[in-house]
Design an enzyme around this catalytic site. Structure first.
Site, PDB file in Angstrom:
ATOM      1  N   SER A  93       0.832  -1.194   0.000  1.00  0.00           N
ATOM      2  CA  SER A  93       0.000   0.000   0.000  1.00  0.00           C
ATOM      3  C   SER A  93       0.866   1.243   0.000  1.00  0.00           C
ATOM      4  O   SER A  93       1.978   1.239   0.526  1.00  0.00           O
ATOM      5  CB  SER A  93      -0.889   0.020   1.242  1.00  0.00           C
ATOM      6  N   ASP A  94       0.355   2.331  -0.588  1.00  0.00           N
ATOM      7  CA  ASP A  94       0.973   3.620  -0.301  1.00  0.00           C
ATOM      8  C   ASP A  94       0.784   3.876   1.196  1.00  0.00           C
ATOM      9  O   ASP A  94      -0.135   3.332   1.816  1.00  0.00           O
ATOM     10  CB  ASP A  94       0.346   4.732  -1.147  1.00  0.00           C
ATOM     11  N   CYS A  95       1.652   4.693   1.764  1.00  0.00           N
ATOM     12  CA  CYS A  95       1.749   4.719   3.224  1.00  0.00           C
ATOM     13  C   CYS A  95       0.476   5.228   3.890  1.00  0.00           C
ATOM     14  O   CYS A  95       0.024   6.342   3.614  1.00  0.00           O
ATOM     15  CB  CYS A  95       2.963   5.521   3.633  1.00  0.00           C
ATOM     16  N   SER A 138      -2.448   3.938   3.367  1.00  0.00           N
ATOM     17  CA  SER A 138      -3.612   3.880   2.472  1.00  0.00           C
ATOM     18  C   SER A 138      -4.777   3.111   3.069  1.00  0.00           C
ATOM     19  O   SER A 138      -5.943   3.485   2.874  1.00  0.00           O
ATOM     20  CB  SER A 138      -3.222   3.231   1.140  1.00  0.00           C
TER      21      SER A 138
END
Length: 775
Positions: free
Chosen positions: A292-294, A296
């Site tokens: 995941s993007d941080c 997310s």
């Protein structure tokens, strides 16, 4: 006259290398991450046997973990498992254009005070040189491995960013390879190959293509990336946004893909099984992990309110195909999701299998790092003269000559002995390396670079790029009056365009335009404008001003940017860069919200369309624009005029479908269809140079086809008066196909026109069967 390295003397470089070597040999080598041969607890366990297949080792390890241990491995700061001799690991490191300390996995200092900082990606993309992109990746991974061996970095790098530079205001457009899907995809595959190495299943470092998908807005007009729902047609997903990711996975064999913050058509990307499990892993066959993007997962629960409970959010992510959470959310809520029956332990096992697979391929379970491949890399392999030379070469190749009236360039050290160097970016350091950068080995500023060729008179003109007043104008004008030539270095920096900072317009900030015009009017000699920026700038005023003889775009040219700019200004290097994005006029933005994701224009809505593929209006400079100090002509030496498209299986006997006389790609025998074009390139000018061949295809007219699309590009070096033949192979199914409104990729039958500069060649595509049924 330009130095091949950054502004450190050979003696200083020697001392630094000596200190690095001494410190490397005077300290202990990195301890094993796992499977230490001296650890009796794990000696002989199957997961530590590098002779076994990776899948078998992973299965054995998962079978030995408790549930709580498994859950603490689902996040970026994965916990240690002391009873199995496994240390904690930080997954988050960055290497967008050099090893970066943006992520917590990398630290500079001690034996590793810095790393080679290459030009920002948008600049490197302007080289249109895939072999350069791969070479940069190899250097970056050498330095990354060296820092890992020295305990200063990880082995998992969440780079590159291959999102499409769809809107010129996007603050992160600088991180991308530009607006064209094929360029972005080829960049992705090339850079990833450089990073990951060519040792088969074993990885040098693990790269990650991000941010999947339709992510290209950070914070515009009250809408931010955490709340944005990108409404995207199936056509644009298949035709534009997913192309670089598909090429990254299938051709680059990337070890990871990162899902983005935004929703796509109402579903958070990190919770969408159609995107993650079905497409990335199922259709494209990702051999690696999805991250995941941080934060997310936390974002779609806390901010988007996509689920009612945190347990549901955790379960949705893992079941959708997410393997690793950048952030604490899965560590906090996965066990509760299991207890509520929203998730099964086999789901957690599946996620771990993907992350552990990558760690095994990196050699993290093979014992002592010093005895593994790349184990000999250390401080001596970071910031080497060869690496810094490549950073300089990359900056040179990425600089684009936009205008050369007269010609005014190149400048002559004999005639232009005194140069007025003016502008808020004329003596900058950090600005040149853009965002997601680390600590550079050293810098050569534009003023320092020009100072190697001529005496300089420096005036900043504005205190910074915001340029809110004219207090420094008079001194700048005076400098221009007293110099043989004037170089103005202006543009943007991270205060104007950055992550979470989209631009409000396309003009030079503040009073920069006023500064440029006043200085140009006063200059005793030729005036040259040098632009630093990630995104395009509307410099129509300078384009049309006869007193401004030349315009260069340097992007963010990296640690050696000033040397590269000077080498181009004085003709030591013949410019060869081409714009990887369209430069629009300011009024292009009228009634064009960043939130409108449609790529194609709509006359009824007054919607202009996006990128050169779908926009037909006026531009400041078009995609692919870039001048040279010499002149090239090219001709088609040989190319087919007709290509038969063989149909597969039952479709070959007439039982196929054609929509608007276009065959589904899945119905064609694509492996057999390649189009070879031989081009002769001649240098008819007076200077050796490299020429970039951009091959565009204009498909038969159709309401869902682009105006034209790039299908191939190649770079060739041609000495003065010489001629070189270049072979271009075009994969028909990949590059001559278009996507219909249902998101189905089809090959249009009929006449396709190839455009290479002013040269055109027509090719007719015909189905190799007579019994085709129209639909």
């Amino acid at each position: 006259m330009a130095s091949a390295t950054i502004s450190l003397s050979p003696f200083v470089i020697f001392l630094l290398l000596l200190v690095g070597i001494v410190s490397w040999h005077s300290c202990e080598a990195r301890e094993p991450f796992a499977c230490d041969p001296k650890d009796a607890r794990t000696t002989g366990l199957p997961f530590c046997r590098d002779s076994l297949a990776v899948a078998d080792r992973v299965k054995d390890l998962i079978g030995r973990l408790t549930l709580q241990e498994k859950i603490r491995l689902l996040v970026n700061n994965a916990a240690a498992v002391p009873r199995l001799g496994i240390k904690g690991y930080e997954w988050w490191s960055e290497a967008l254009h050099g090893v970066s300390n943006v992520g917590p996995g990398t630290k500079f200092g001690g034996a590793f005070p810095g790393a080679t900082s290459f030009p920002q990606v948008i600049t490197t993309a302007a080289s249109f040189n895939a072999s350069l992109w791969e070479a940069i990746g190899r250097v970056v991974s050498d330095e990354a491995r060296a820092m890992y061996n020295g305990g200063a970095a990880g082995l998992t790098y969440w780079s590159p960013n291959v999102n499409i530079f769809r809107d010129p205001r996007w603050g992160r457009g600088q991180e991308t390879p530009g607006e064209d899907p094929v360029v972005a995809g080829r960049y992705a595959a090339s850079y990833v190959r450089g990073l990951q190495g060519n040792a088969g299943h074993r990885l040098k470092v693990a790269a990650c293509c991000k941010h999947f998908t339709a992510y290209d807005l950070d914070n515009w007009n009250g809408v931010d990336r955490f709340h944005f729902n990108a409404k995207v047609s199936k056509q644009d997903i298949e035709d534009t946004f997913d192309v670089p990711f598909k090429m990254c996975v299938k051709e680059g064999k990337v070890a990871s893909v990162m899902c983005s913050y935004n929703q796509v058509n109402g579903v958070p990307t990190c919770a969408d099984p159609n995107l993650l499990r079905k497409t990335i892993r199922g259709v494209w066959h990702l051999d690696g992990y999805i991250v995941s993007d941080c934060d997310s997962v936390g974002v779609y629960y806390d901010t988007q309110h996509y689920t009612s409970t945190p347990e549901e959010a955790a379960a949705d992510a893992i079941k959708a195909g997410l393997d690793l959470d950048c952030g604490p959310f899965l560590a906090l809520h996965t066990e509760a999701a299991l207890k509520r029956g929203l998730l099964k332990e086999i789901d957690v096992n599946g996620a771990l299998a993907n992350t552990l697979n990558v760690q095994m391929r990196l050699g993290m379970f093979d014992g002592e790092p010093s005895k593994q491949p790349f184990g000999n890399l250390g401080p001596k392999d970071v910031c080497t003269p060869a690496h810094q030379e490549l950073a300089l070469e990359a900056a040179r190749q990425g600089i684009v000559l936009l205008k050369n009236r007269g010609p005014s360039l190149p400048l002559s050290p004999r005639r232009h002995r005194t140069i007025a160097v003016i502008g808020p970016n004329s003596n900058v350091t950090d600005t040149m390396i853009g965002n997601y950068a680390g600590v550079a080995c050293g810098y050569i500023t534009p003023m320092q670079g020009i100072g190697r060729y001529a005496r300089t008179i420096h005036q900043q003109g504005c205190t910074n790029v915001a340029c809110t007043d004219d207090k420094l104008f008079s001194a700048a004008v005076g400098a221009a009056r007293n110099a043989d030539a004037t170089v103005l270095v202006v543009g943007l920096d991270q205060s104007i365009e950055a992550e979470f900072r989209d631009r409000t317009g396309l003009l030079l900030p503040g009073r920069q335009q006023d500064l440029v015009s006043k200085v140009a009017a006063a200059s005793r000699g030729p005036t040259i404008l040098v632009l630093m920026s990630g995104g395009p700038i509307d410099v129509s005023f300078a384009q049309n001003d006869p007193r401004i003889g030349g315009i260069l775009w340097a992007g963010y040219p990296g640690q050696a940017g000033g040397a590269a700019i000077a080498d181009v200004l004085f003709g030591t290097f013949n410019p060869e860069g081409k714009l990887p994005m369209t430069w629009y006029p300011q009024d292009y933005l009228s009634n064009l919200p960043m939130t409108s994701m449609d790529m194609r224009s709509s006359r009824s809505r007054g919607y202009p369309g996006r990128t050169y593929r779908f926009y037909k209006g006026p531009v400041v400079y078009p995609f692919g624009h870039g001048l040279s100090y010499t002149k090239f002509v090219h001709t088609v030496a040989s190319a087919p005029t007709m290509v038969a498209i063989p149909l597969a299986g039952r479709h070959a006997h007439g039982n196929t479908t054609i929509s608007g006389k276009a065959i589904r790609v899945t119905h064609a025998k694509c492996g057999r269809i390649s189009l070879g074009v031989d081009l002769d390139v001649k240098n008819v000018g007076s200077k050796d140079g490299s020429h970039t061949l951009l091959v565009f295809s204009k498909p038969p007219a159709g309401h869902w086809a682009p105006h034209k699309q790039l299908v191939a590009f190649e770079k060739v070096h041609v000495p003065v008066k010489a001629q070189r033949r270049v072979r271009i192979d075009i994969h028909v199914c990949k590059f001559l196909s278009v996507v219909d409104r249902s998101g189905i990729r089809r090959i249009p039958m009929g006449e396709h026109s190839l455009h290479i500069g002013d040269t055109k060649h027509s090719i007719s595509l015909q189905a190799a069967t007579l019994g085709v049924i129209k639909s």
